[in-house]
Design a protein around this motif. Structure first.
Motif, PDB file in Angstrom:
ATOM      1  N   HIS A   1       0.412  -0.050  -2.611  1.00  0.00           N
ATOM      2  CA  HIS A   1       1.036  -1.210  -1.967  1.00  0.00           C
ATOM      3  C   HIS A   1      -0.035  -2.132  -1.369  1.00  0.00           C
ATOM      4  N   GLU A   2      -0.968  -1.528  -0.596  1.00  0.00           N
ATOM      5  CA  GLU A   2      -2.023  -2.323   0.049  1.00  0.00           C
ATOM      6  C   GLU A   2      -2.985  -2.929  -0.972  1.00  0.00           C
TER       7      GLU A   2
ATOM      8  N   HIS B   1      -1.698  -6.137  -2.363  1.00  0.00           N
ATOM      9  CA  HIS B   1      -1.940  -7.273  -1.447  1.00  0.00           C
ATOM     10  C   HIS B   1      -3.388  -7.752  -1.585  1.00  0.00           C
TER      11      HIS B   1
ATOM     12  N   ASN C   1       9.385  -3.006   4.524  1.00  0.00           N
ATOM     13  CA  ASN C   1       8.405  -4.089   4.603  1.00  0.00           C
ATOM     14  C   ASN C   1       9.019  -5.461   4.375  1.00  0.00           C
TER      15      ASN C   1
ATOM     16  N   ASP D   1       5.604  -7.757   5.694  1.00  0.00           N
ATOM     17  CA  ASP D   1       5.570  -8.616   4.508  1.00  0.00           C
ATOM     18  C   ASP D   1       6.743  -9.595   4.499  1.00  0.00           C
TER      19      ASP D   1
HETATM   20 ZN   LIG Z   1       2.710  -4.901   2.656  1.00  0.00          ZN
END
Ligand SMILES: [Zn+2]
Length: 392
Positions: A66-67, A70, A169, A177
């Motif tokens: 997930h990170e 980004h 999120n 997010d």
């Molecule tokens: Zn995130």
């Protein structure tokens, strides 16, 4: 969040783990070993614990994915990504600056939950494939879970958790997010990053307070839809508290950056600061300088050159009996070890230097000559005045 250690790097981005994450890792593993045991009484202890451990590790990998999504989008937009740190409730990417446009922020925020959803659905599909056709899913779900193999159970859990991470999120409170997506929409409409951040952070605080109130209500026996009731409400309240401080903090950061935009060091430094010579004794430094001003640090000069800085901490480091026979030059921090700033430097960069070095002041030097001192409290005062006078 500075504590922790590096475990490796992916795509040139350092991956770090905060100590708090280890705690959560153990808690999740322990809790899963217990839950798996409830549904699968036929599993051995070793099987329960190893499935739980593997599930925790895959959860860790999912949060990382997930990170990384980004970070990769941030990097494709020309932002510098320093590191990713995994901590208590997930991960945080240390990205050098805010996105350059509302459009950039929108995509950078959206890609994280999307990644979690894709990973989640793929794992659930694979789990379903392994488990094969199941009968009685509608009538007795617990019995169905009990029939699943260890691998299917594992994938089913990690898949569901990813869907949950994606949904969580997407809550519309900054700095989650979902809050970033909301901010990017406000930003696109108003063209004012600070105002948009304030609104998005306000929604973030509101959601956080709802969680805190709801969580406490659960502890006192109120049953909430989806969450139920009981002591688990403490978790909800705790996450709410955490989100609220994150919302406040990230709003302050944006305000500070915005207020300091284009402001140089020379505008807030103290010009012609009192200085001392290397040969002065510590007792006269105390009596003639420290006692007569509210300064905590004095640049040390020799022949008109800056050779160091002497602070209250330096004075405290030697005993009072030695003040008479010790000279300032012996206890000062020498110029070679000092970080200095230029009067034309951006004040926000200087603030970063102060924070990074954890010092209260920096000598301001131009062309090798001392022209002033920039103190942390001067910046804070400046920020207070300007945020009071210019509320927008
Ligand atoms: Zn995130």
């Amino acid at each position: 969040m500075g504590k922790g250690f590096k475990i490796g790097s992916i795509f040139g981005i350092d991956i770090r783990i905060d100590w708090s994450w280890l705690f959560i890792f153990l808690l999740v593993t322990w809790n899963l070993a217990f839950v798996f045991g409830q549904f699968h009484s036929d599993w051995s202890t070793v099987l329960r614990w190893s499935t739980a451990l593997l599930a925790s590790l895959l959860f860790f990998a999912s949060v990382l994915a997930h990170e990384i999504s980004h970070s990769l989008v941030a990097r494709s937009q020309g932002l510098l990504v320093r590191s990713i740190t995994l901590f208590l409730f997930g991960g945080v990417s240390s990205i050098e600056s805010e996105p350059k446009s509302a459009r950039n922020e929108f995509f950078m925020a959206l890609v994280g939950p999307l990644t979690s959803f894709v990973v989640g659905f793929v794992l659930l599909l694979v789990a379903g494939g392994i488990a094969g056709p199941i009968t009685g899913a509608m009538t007795n779900p617990e019995q169905v879970i009990g029939q699943l193999s260890p691998l299917a159970t594992l994938l089913m859990w990690v898949g569901s958790v990813n869907i949950f991470v994606g949904i969580f999120n997407l809550l519309p409170g900054f700095p989650l997010d979902g809050g970033r997506i909301v901010r990017s929409i406000f930003w696109a409409i108003t063209d004012n990053l600070r105002r948009s951040t304030r609104w998005a952070a306000g929604i973030g605080s509101f959601i956080a307070w709802m969680m805190i109130i709801g969580g406490i209500a659960m502890v006192f026996g109120v049953s909430l839809p989806f969450f139920g009731s009981g002591i688990g409400g403490l978790w909800l309240a705790f996450i709410g508290w955490f989100l609220n401080s994150a919302a406040t903090q990230s709003y302050q950061q944006v305000v500070i950056k915005d207020l300091l935009e284009g402001v140089t060091v020379s505008r807030m430094m103290r010009s012609e600061p009192p200085t001392v010579s290397t040969r002065v004794s510590v007792s006269s430094l105390v009596n003639d300088h420290v006692m007569r001003s509210d300064d905590h640090a004095f640049p040390v000069m020799d022949d008109g050159r800056l050779v160091g800085i002497v602070t209250l901490e330096d004075i405290r480091s030697i005993s009072k009996d030695a003040w008479d026979r010790t000279e300032v030059g012996q206890i000062m921090t020498p110029a070679d070890d000092l970080e200095v700033v230029d009067p034309d430097e951006e004040a926000s960069d200087a603030l970063n230097k102060l924070a990074r070095r954890d010092v209260r002041q920096l000598p301001v030097v131009s062309g090798g000559r001392l022209v002033g001192v920039l103190r942390r409290r001067d910046i804070i005062r400046w920020l207070q005045l300007h945020s009071e006078l210019d509320v927008e």
